[in-house]
Design a protein around this motif. Sequence first.
Motif, PDB file in Angstrom:
ATOM      1  N   GLY A 183       0.798  -1.220   0.000  1.00 31.81           N
ATOM      2  CA  GLY A 183       0.000   0.000   0.000  1.00 31.81           C
ATOM      3  C   GLY A 183       0.828   1.267   0.000  1.00 31.81           C
ATOM      4  O   GLY A 183       0.287   2.360  -0.157  1.00 31.81           O
ATOM      5  N   GLY A 184       2.150   1.129   0.180  1.00 36.87           N
ATOM      6  CA  GLY A 184       3.036   2.290   0.138  1.00 36.87           C
ATOM      7  C   GLY A 184       3.161   2.831  -1.274  1.00 36.87           C
ATOM      8  O   GLY A 184       2.732   2.206  -2.245  1.00 36.87           O
ATOM      9  N   ARG A 185       3.776   4.005  -1.403  1.00 41.67           N
ATOM     10  CA  ARG A 185       3.801   4.721  -2.674  1.00 41.67           C
ATOM     11  C   ARG A 185       5.188   4.792  -3.310  1.00 41.67           C
ATOM     12  O   ARG A 185       6.190   4.821  -2.619  1.00 41.67           O
ATOM     13  N   LEU A 186       5.171   4.872  -4.624  1.00 41.84           N
ATOM     14  CA  LEU A 186       6.365   5.144  -5.419  1.00 41.84           C
ATOM     15  C   LEU A 186       6.051   6.320  -6.330  1.00 41.84           C
ATOM     16  O   LEU A 186       5.014   6.320  -7.003  1.00 41.84           O
ATOM     17  N   ALA A 187       6.927   7.314  -6.353  1.00 49.39           N
ATOM     18  CA  ALA A 187       6.799   8.440  -7.278  1.00 49.39           C
ATOM     19  C   ALA A 187       8.029   8.466  -8.160  1.00 49.39           C
ATOM     20  O   ALA A 187       9.154   8.589  -7.662  1.00 49.39           O
ATOM     21  N   LEU A 188       7.832   8.319  -9.466  1.00 56.60           N
ATOM     22  CA  LEU A 188       8.914   8.461 -10.446  1.00 56.60           C
ATOM     23  C   LEU A 188       8.707   9.808 -11.116  1.00 56.60           C
ATOM     24  O   LEU A 188       7.685  10.049 -11.770  1.00 56.60           O
ATOM     25  N   PHE A 189       9.682  10.685 -10.941  1.00 55.42           N
ATOM     26  CA  PHE A 189       9.513  12.098 -11.276  1.00 55.42           C
ATOM     27  C   PHE A 189      10.645  12.601 -12.155  1.00 55.42           C
ATOM     28  O   PHE A 189      11.769  12.113 -12.080  1.00 55.42           O
ATOM     29  N   HIS A 190      10.333  13.588 -12.960  1.00 57.75           N
ATOM     30  CA  HIS A 190      11.353  14.393 -13.623  1.00 57.75           C
ATOM     31  C   HIS A 190      10.766  15.790 -13.790  1.00 57.75           C
ATOM     32  O   HIS A 190       9.578  15.915 -14.085  1.00 57.75           O
ATOM     33  N   PRO A 191      11.574  16.849 -13.573  1.00 59.80           N
ATOM     34  CA  PRO A 191      11.024  18.200 -13.647  1.00 59.80           C
ATOM     35  C   PRO A 191      10.628  18.653 -15.042  1.00 59.80           C
ATOM     36  O   PRO A 191       9.988  19.696 -15.183  1.00 59.80           O
ATOM     37  N   VAL A 192      10.974  17.898 -16.066  1.00 65.34           N
ATOM     38  CA  VAL A 192      10.442  18.148 -17.413  1.00 65.34           C
ATOM     39  C   VAL A 192       9.957  16.819 -17.981  1.00 65.34           C
ATOM     40  O   VAL A 192      10.391  15.750 -17.555  1.00 65.34           O
ATOM     41  N   GLY A 193       9.051  16.902 -18.955  1.00 65.55           N
ATOM     42  CA  GLY A 193       8.508  15.698 -19.567  1.00 65.55           C
ATOM     43  C   GLY A 193       9.484  15.033 -20.521  1.00 65.55           C
ATOM     44  O   GLY A 193      10.564  15.564 -20.811  1.00 65.55           O
ATOM     45  N   ARG A 194       9.088  13.886 -21.018  1.00 57.99           N
ATOM     46  CA  ARG A 194       9.967  13.088 -21.893  1.00 57.99           C
ATOM     47  C   ARG A 194      10.351  13.834 -23.160  1.00 57.99           C
ATOM     48  O   ARG A 194      11.503  13.810 -23.577  1.00 57.99           O
ATOM     49  N   ALA A 195       9.392  14.502 -23.800  1.00 52.64           N
ATOM     50  CA  ALA A 195       9.696  15.203 -25.057  1.00 52.64           C
ATOM     51  C   ALA A 195      10.652  16.361 -24.815  1.00 52.64           C
ATOM     52  O   ALA A 195      11.610  16.559 -25.575  1.00 52.64           O
ATOM     53  N   ALA A 196      10.411  17.130 -23.746  1.00 50.54           N
ATOM     54  CA  ALA A 196      11.288  18.258 -23.440  1.00 50.54           C
ATOM     55  C   ALA A 196      12.695  17.782 -23.084  1.00 50.54           C
ATOM     56  O   ALA A 196      13.689  18.406 -23.463  1.00 50.54           O
ATOM     57  N   LEU A 197      12.775  16.666 -22.360  1.00 49.27           N
ATOM     58  CA  LEU A 197      14.085  16.127 -21.996  1.00 49.27           C
ATOM     59  C   LEU A 197      14.843  15.639 -23.227  1.00 49.27           C
ATOM     60  O   LEU A 197      16.039  15.893 -23.380  1.00 49.27           O
ATOM     61  N   ALA A 198      14.146  14.940 -24.113  1.00 47.30           N
ATOM     62  CA  ALA A 198      14.784  14.466 -25.341  1.00 47.30           C
ATOM     63  C   ALA A 198      15.292  15.644 -26.159  1.00 47.30           C
ATOM     64  O   ALA A 198      16.418  15.622 -26.670  1.00 47.30           O
ATOM     65  N   ALA A 199      14.484  16.698 -26.266  1.00 47.15           N
ATOM     66  CA  ALA A 199      14.895  17.881 -27.027  1.00 47.15           C
ATOM     67  C   ALA A 199      16.110  18.544 -26.392  1.00 47.15           C
ATOM     68  O   ALA A 199      17.026  18.981 -27.094  1.00 47.15           O
ATOM     69  N   ARG A 200      16.144  18.575 -25.055  1.00 45.29           N
ATOM     70  CA  ARG A 200      17.286  19.166 -24.339  1.00 45.29           C
ATOM     71  C   ARG A 200      18.579  18.441 -24.703  1.00 45.29           C
ATOM     72  O   ARG A 200      19.653  19.041 -24.769  1.00 45.29           O
ATOM     73  N   HIS A 201      18.478  17.118 -24.928  1.00 52.03           N
ATOM     74  CA  HIS A 201      19.660  16.309 -25.244  1.00 52.03           C
ATOM     75  C   HIS A 201      19.844  16.104 -26.751  1.00 52.03           C
ATOM     76  O   HIS A 201      20.678  15.301 -27.161  1.00 52.03           O
ATOM     77  N   GLY A 202      19.031  16.804 -27.560  1.00 48.71           N
ATOM     78  CA  GLY A 202      19.167  16.698 -29.007  1.00 48.71           C
ATOM     79  C   GLY A 202      18.759  15.344 -29.557  1.00 48.71           C
ATOM     80  O   GLY A 202      19.273  14.909 -30.590  1.00 48.71           O
ATOM     81  N   ARG A 203      17.817  14.685 -28.857  1.00 45.94           N
ATOM     82  CA  ARG A 203      17.348  13.362 -29.292  1.00 45.94           C
ATOM     83  C   ARG A 203      15.865  13.420 -29.599  1.00 45.94           C
ATOM     84  O   ARG A 203      15.175  14.363 -29.224  1.00 45.94           O
ATOM     85  N   ARG A 204      15.391  12.368 -30.229  1.00 43.48           N
ATOM     86  CA  ARG A 204      13.958  12.214 -30.465  1.00 43.48           C
ATOM     87  C   ARG A 204      13.426  11.148 -29.522  1.00 43.48           C
ATOM     88  O   ARG A 204      14.168  10.257 -29.092  1.00 43.48           O
ATOM     89  N   LEU A 205      12.144  11.248 -29.216  1.00 43.44           N
ATOM     90  CA  LEU A 205      11.514  10.205 -28.414  1.00 43.44           C
ATOM     91  C   LEU A 205      11.485   8.907 -29.202  1.00 43.44           C
ATOM     92  O   LEU A 205      11.239   8.916 -30.408  1.00 43.44           O
ATOM     93  N   THR A 206      11.723   7.796 -28.510  1.00 45.09           N
ATOM     94  CA  THR A 206      11.681   6.490 -29.160  1.00 45.09           C
ATOM     95  C   THR A 206      10.694   5.584 -28.425  1.00 45.09           C
ATOM     96  O   THR A 206      10.398   5.791 -27.244  1.00 45.09           O
ATOM     97  N   ASP A 207      10.192   4.593 -29.137  1.00 46.45           N
ATOM     98  CA  ASP A 207       9.194   3.685 -28.564  1.00 46.45           C
ATOM     99  C   ASP A 207       9.754   2.846 -27.423  1.00 46.45           C
ATOM    100  O   ASP A 207       8.991   2.310 -26.626  1.00 46.45           O
ATOM    101  N   ASP A 208      11.090   2.702 -27.360  1.00 46.39           N
ATOM    102  CA  ASP A 208      11.667   1.842 -26.320  1.00 46.39           C
ATOM    103  C   ASP A 208      11.982   2.607 -25.026  1.00 46.39           C
ATOM    104  O   ASP A 208      12.544   2.042 -24.090  1.00 46.39           O
TER     105      ASP A 208
END
Length: 199
Positions: A137-162
Amino acid sequence: MADDHTQVQEFFTARAEDWDARFPDDGPAYAAAVAEMGLRPGDAVLDAGCGTGRALPPLREAVGPGGTVIGADLTPAMLAAAVRAGRDGSGALLLADVGRLPLRDGALDAVFGAGLVSHLPRPAEDLRELARVVRPGGRLALFHPVGRAALAARHGRRLTDDDLRAEPNLRPLLAGSGWRMVSYVDEDDRFLALAVRQA
């Protein structure tokens, strides 16, 4: 596995000194994510892969003076940066691999992990270890201060299905590791997946 850990340590050791300066505006996003975890005064919570400890102050505020806050990280330089920032006053710092935690079964009420999943060498096994140390019943929070698309753009990458953080990948990964996803948000200004420890 040791090679994977060495790579993670090398990556973060090289960046520890100026990590907070590179992301100076993330504090409110951390606080908002912690607020959504539903922590209560007196709870015991782990910041898994705590880095410079940016989540430790809001975690301490959420659980109060009677709660337990632990920040665990694999990289000594990141923990040293947390101490320099004074965040060791908000929680105990632990040099540890989140895949082999020196904690007893069910010791915690919750785990917070910022930017964690993409750095786990064995995601399923490591998430299972986090489940081991959290009560049912305990909780897990997986967080990042920006979303996946913004993070990929920051690193000059594209989002991938994997991408492990994509909902179709993350939901079954969590389910196979002792967690049930209860919410998933992936927006430009934040990523937050909340899960509950299955009995």
